[in-house]
Design a protein around this motif. Sequence first.
Motif, PDB file in Angstrom:
ATOM      1  N   UNK A 174      24.960 -23.415  -3.651  1.00  9.03           N
ATOM      2  CA  UNK A 174      24.575 -23.290  -5.055  1.00  9.03           C
ATOM      3  C   UNK A 174      25.136 -22.005  -5.653  1.00  9.03           C
ATOM      4  N   UNK A 175      25.442 -22.075  -6.939  1.00  7.55           N
ATOM      5  CA  UNK A 175      25.871 -20.901  -7.708  1.00  7.55           C
ATOM      6  C   UNK A 175      24.942 -20.783  -8.902  1.00  7.55           C
ATOM      7  N   UNK A 176      24.305 -19.634  -9.065  1.00  9.99           N
ATOM      8  CA  UNK A 176      23.391 -19.406 -10.183  1.00  9.99           C
ATOM      9  C   UNK A 176      24.124 -18.628 -11.264  1.00  9.99           C
ATOM     10  N   UNK A 177      24.115 -19.154 -12.480  1.00  8.88           N
ATOM     11  CA  UNK A 177      24.734 -18.507 -13.639  1.00  8.88           C
ATOM     12  C   UNK A 177      23.625 -18.098 -14.601  1.00  8.88           C
ATOM     13  N   UNK A 178      23.506 -16.800 -14.852  1.00 13.37           N
ATOM     14  CA  UNK A 178      22.478 -16.306 -15.766  1.00 13.37           C
ATOM     15  C   UNK A 178      22.938 -16.481 -17.209  1.00 13.37           C
ATOM     16  N   UNK A 179      22.056 -16.996 -18.057  1.00 14.18           N
ATOM     17  CA  UNK A 179      22.379 -17.249 -19.469  1.00 14.18           C
ATOM     18  C   UNK A 179      22.328 -15.942 -20.247  1.00 14.18           C
ATOM     19  N   UNK A 180      23.297 -15.658 -21.120  1.00  6.16           N
ATOM     20  CA  UNK A 180      23.231 -14.459 -21.968  1.00  6.16           C
ATOM     21  C   UNK A 180      21.994 -14.476 -22.862  1.00  6.16           C
ATOM     22  N   UNK A 181      21.467 -13.298 -23.163  1.00  5.10           N
ATOM     23  CA  UNK A 181      20.246 -13.182 -23.952  1.00  5.10           C
ATOM     24  C   UNK A 181      20.367 -13.869 -25.311  1.00  5.10           C
ATOM     25  N   UNK A 182      21.517 -13.709 -25.976  1.00  8.43           N
ATOM     26  CA  UNK A 182      21.689 -14.281 -27.315  1.00  8.43           C
ATOM     27  C   UNK A 182      21.616 -15.803 -27.277  1.00  8.43           C
ATOM     28  N   UNK A 183      22.144 -16.398 -26.210  1.00 10.78           N
ATOM     29  CA  UNK A 183      22.110 -17.853 -26.093  1.00 10.78           C
ATOM     30  C   UNK A 183      20.683 -18.310 -25.815  1.00 10.78           C
ATOM     31  N   UNK A 184      19.989 -17.561 -24.963  1.00 11.04           N
ATOM     32  CA  UNK A 184      18.605 -17.910 -24.664  1.00 11.04           C
ATOM     33  C   UNK A 184      17.757 -17.881 -25.935  1.00 11.04           C
ATOM     34  N   UNK A 185      17.933 -16.825 -26.753  1.00  4.50           N
ATOM     35  CA  UNK A 185      17.166 -16.719 -27.998  1.00  4.50           C
ATOM     36  C   UNK A 185      17.492 -17.871 -28.940  1.00  4.50           C
ATOM     37  N   UNK A 186      18.769 -18.244 -29.018  1.00  5.77           N
ATOM     38  CA  UNK A 186      19.174 -19.360 -29.869  1.00  5.77           C
ATOM     39  C   UNK A 186      18.520 -20.658 -29.405  1.00  5.77           C
ATOM     40  N   UNK A 187      18.530 -20.886 -28.096  1.00 10.57           N
ATOM     41  CA  UNK A 187      17.946 -22.111 -27.571  1.00 10.57           C
ATOM     42  C   UNK A 187      16.441 -22.163 -27.834  1.00 10.57           C
ATOM     43  N   UNK A 188      15.775 -21.013 -27.717  1.00 12.87           N
ATOM     44  CA  UNK A 188      14.342 -20.974 -27.996  1.00 12.87           C
ATOM     45  C   UNK A 188      14.085 -21.289 -29.462  1.00 12.87           C
ATOM     46  N   UNK A 189      14.864 -20.651 -30.362  1.00 11.31           N
ATOM     47  CA  UNK A 189      14.721 -20.906 -31.797  1.00 11.31           C
ATOM     48  C   UNK A 189      14.946 -22.383 -32.102  1.00 11.31           C
ATOM     49  N   UNK A 190      15.971 -22.948 -31.480  1.00  7.16           N
ATOM     50  CA  UNK A 190      16.315 -24.342 -31.738  1.00  7.16           C
ATOM     51  C   UNK A 190      15.194 -25.256 -31.267  1.00  7.16           C
ATOM     52  N   UNK A 191      14.623 -24.923 -30.119  1.00 10.42           N
ATOM     53  CA  UNK A 191      13.544 -25.743 -29.590  1.00 10.42           C
ATOM     54  C   UNK A 191      12.339 -25.726 -30.525  1.00 10.42           C
ATOM     55  N   UNK A 192      12.028 -24.542 -31.067  1.00 17.78           N
ATOM     56  CA  UNK A 192      10.851 -24.425 -31.929  1.00 17.78           C
ATOM     57  C   UNK A 192      11.108 -24.970 -33.325  1.00 17.78           C
ATOM     58  N   UNK A 193      12.328 -24.739 -33.839  1.00 17.93           N
ATOM     59  CA  UNK A 193      12.611 -25.071 -35.236  1.00 17.93           C
ATOM     60  C   UNK A 193      13.069 -26.502 -35.430  1.00 17.93           C
ATOM     61  N   UNK A 194      13.941 -26.983 -34.560  1.00 14.43           N
ATOM     62  CA  UNK A 194      14.516 -28.315 -34.731  1.00 14.43           C
ATOM     63  C   UNK A 194      13.704 -29.393 -34.029  1.00 14.43           C
TER      64      UNK A 194
END
Length: 629
Positions: free
Chosen positions: A542-562
């Motif tokens: 397995x290879x673990x890739x950490x998500x950049x903070x800005x992308x994580x924040x965008x995904x959270x916003x999208x989940x809550x808003x859309x």
Amino acid sequence: MDAEGADGAASTPVERDAFGQMDALLPDGRVQVVTVPDAWVDRSPAVLFPATLAAIEGLIRSSPKRPDEDGRGEVAVRTALGVDGEPLAEFCTCLLKHHLVESHRKLRPEIETPPQRPGGLLDRVATKLTGEMLGEEGYVEKLARWLVMSASGWSGADREADKDKVARRLLYLIAVYGSESAHAVSEMLLPPERPLSYLDELLGVGGDGTTPASFKVPKGMLVVLSAGHFHSLREALYKNSFRRVEDSPWPTAVFQRGGSKGYAQLRPAVMDYEPLLSSQQVEAWASTMWKQQRELSDLDADALDALCAIYLAQAKGPDDTAVAEVDEILAMRGLKPKRGGQGRRGGYEPEQRAEMLKALSHIQNLWINMAEVKVYEDRARKDGKPATIKTLQSRPFIITDRMGQFRLDGYLDVERFIFRPGRAFAAFLVGTGRQTGLLFQKALQYDPLRRRWEKRLTRYISWQLRAGSRGRFEAQVFTVATLLDAVGETLNERYPAKTRARLEKALSQLAADGVVDSWRYPSWTAAAAETRGWQGEWLEASVILEIPDAIMAYQVDLAAEVAGDEAAASTEPYALLLQRRRKAHGLSQQTAADALGIRQGYYSKLERGIAQPSTKLKKRLDAWLADAG
């Protein structure tokens, strides 16, 4: 921009008010009126442009007969403008926003333009365009010449003027020149092909005044289609998996991604209008399509993504068209136009444009047939019913009009073109069935030869961050074999260490470029490569890739808003506030976890929006966040 008079026409400023408006009287008799935006009325020009003001004062005190005979004055002013570059850029940005607002008032007098929020879309667009404007070759030099010639034309009495008066005149002169530039840029930003609603959105008019989620895209990202069949299509392009199949003369690629099953073909667009071609015509066209098949590469995937991003940025409905420039797509790929001067013509090379036009012709000839594709008819539905399975037949994009210049050989050098998606394809781009996600622009910018691994991995990772997975914010986990397949590579059986080294080099490059925060093997170690037969174990590692903070924040916003994801909405404040609080105090995650009395792994999940804190922990979190010490 060449403001009239900038290369030889001095102006005599005639003040109307202390601030507000001024007439610049040009030698040809014209009067140029300029308005200094209200935001700058109370700011002291002497403080804003101290270096430029000192250079202008030196010119005023020089001999009125030969004020700048050796050109030293212009060099001094040009250097001073560079020193005062930050306020100059800020002032020109203000002028550009002023012109856009005025344009809106003229075009839509019935709608009141609301005040602009700092950091809004208009701010970001104006700042970017100003940077490009000031970075244009010759702009600062021409502005310096304008200021020198204007200041040199002032009367002898003006040479005794006080510093504040000279400073105000300097501000007005910069405003005259900058206003001409801002007007030209705003005209380019709002060509006739743009829908007027684009200007409304730019200024935040309509709706509730909030910025749509599509405008909160993190820096360096594009919004593209995220559906499985779209990624399968671009993957078929850059891997060139089009092959011969039975019962069809056309190059065909079979794919299956994200629950979508079907195929893509290279079949000429002429068949949309003449479906009953003769056997001879079919044979001739098939020969042409197989020639195009041999030309397919990563560049075609770049063209497809660029068209998708441009269309989503302009169109509001499935019947809309969009306008693109060939140079715009080249710029999206990170290519730099060559500088002009000394008899050389600037801009992109003809070969670069020709290469992109060839890729666009390939996109024009694509035909997709999806036997099974998930269509979400209504995003607002929360009844848990599954998506509808439908059949889709469509061209991805169709170029309807071309604009350019005819060459001597009769061919058209296309500069701009109007395009739209195929009818069925459009359902996934706009409206309630829209399925979009993020794409790192690096996917377009990586060199397709030297950075092929990085380019393809970036596309695959971006697709995994699609809107369809917006409920998951943990790090992405892949097997080595999956990543190699995404690149289109297999293990080098003779020299397996070379394959491992190249993959690890690519992942490290993605971390350096911000595509991922970091990467690691959770269990496999380099020491394992010393054992016999390590290759099989490594492929399954397995290879673990950490998500950049800005992308994580965008995904959270999208989940809550859309998506209306209440769980994501409730954890979002803690995820972002914890992160900001920790970084503001220079703390590690371990230190923050110790302060809260929890494990570092659990704290990491809280900060990434994965875990929901208990009622008891919420009290500790609130207290820790409120503690500014």
